[in-house]
Design an enzyme around this catalytic site. Structure first.
Site: not given
Ligand code: ITT
Length: 197
Positions: A8-9, A12, A69, A150, A153
């Site tokens: 849900r990111n 990513k 993950d 994001f 970073d």
């Protein structure tokens, strides 16, 4: 064969779609499955959590699923934030709050070695799964720099570079990153498994 990204990111997912797109793997996102159940990330390892996410999404959608993950391990903080990277400053914390807590905890400590870790788990929908790993070593800068990417970073500078991931282009980050490495391993395996796709 299509697969569903079990994340849900959005940032990513953007990175995953970009790298797998280059490898010509067709992916769907969870946007196509709004009723997919939330997964509680209570595993002790990145792999436990990624497997749980992939198996849940494969079971719900009936399609193969790929979960990521990942997180940041800071050596001077005994590997924190690690599997808690997304919720370091508490449930629902955003990237800025997590990053600020990391900087507060590390302070002016001169030992700033860190690494990003990514574990991808592919689940076939019949209970089977397979894992792929990537890491990138570097150090935590004293100040946040750059606006790209994001999460952590802006404070992560990979070894051998004088710029943070947030100061790099998307292509540069993909070439160096933990996620890029794991995705390339996955794509190579997936191509062999689905010849002619
Ligand atoms: P999903 O579980 O839905 O995929 P999430 O954001 O909760 O989304 P994780 O539990 O894997 O995902 O936590 C990953 C966190 O680690 C992420 O929120 C960032 O804080 C950090 N992280 C992982 N990869 C990163 C990267 O490439 N750059 C910066 N931070 C990263």
């Amino acid at each position: 064969m299509r697969l569903v990204l079990a994340t849900r990111n959005r940032k990513k997912a953007t990175e995953i779609v970009r790298v797998l797109g280059d490898a010509q793997v067709e992916v769907l996102t969870l946007d196509a499955f709004p009723d997919c159940p939330e997964v509680e990330e209570d595993g002790e390892t990145f792999e436990d959590n990624a497997r749980k996410k992939a198996l849940t999404v494969a079971a719900h959608t009936g399609l193969p699923a790929l979960a990521d993950d990942s997180g940041l391990e800071v050596m001077a903080l005994a590997g924190e934030p690690g599997v808690r990277s997304a919720r370091y400053a508490g449930e629902g914390a955003d990237d800025a709050a997590n990053l600020q807590l990391l900087m507060d905890r590390l302070g002016e400590n001169s030992h700033r070695a860190a690494r990003f870790v990514c574990v991808l788990v592919w689940a076939d929908g019949a209970g089977g799964s397979r894992s792929f790993f990537g890491t990138v070593s570097g150090e935590i800068t004293h100040h946040a720099k750059g606006n790209n990417g994001f999460g952590y970073d802006p404070v992560f500078q990979p070894t051998g570079f004088d710029r943070t991931f947030a100061e790099m282009t998307a292509d540069e980050k993909d070439r160096l990153s933990h996620r890029g490495e794991a995705l390339r391993a996955f794509a190579a395996w997936y191509k062999n498994m689905t010849p002619g796709q």
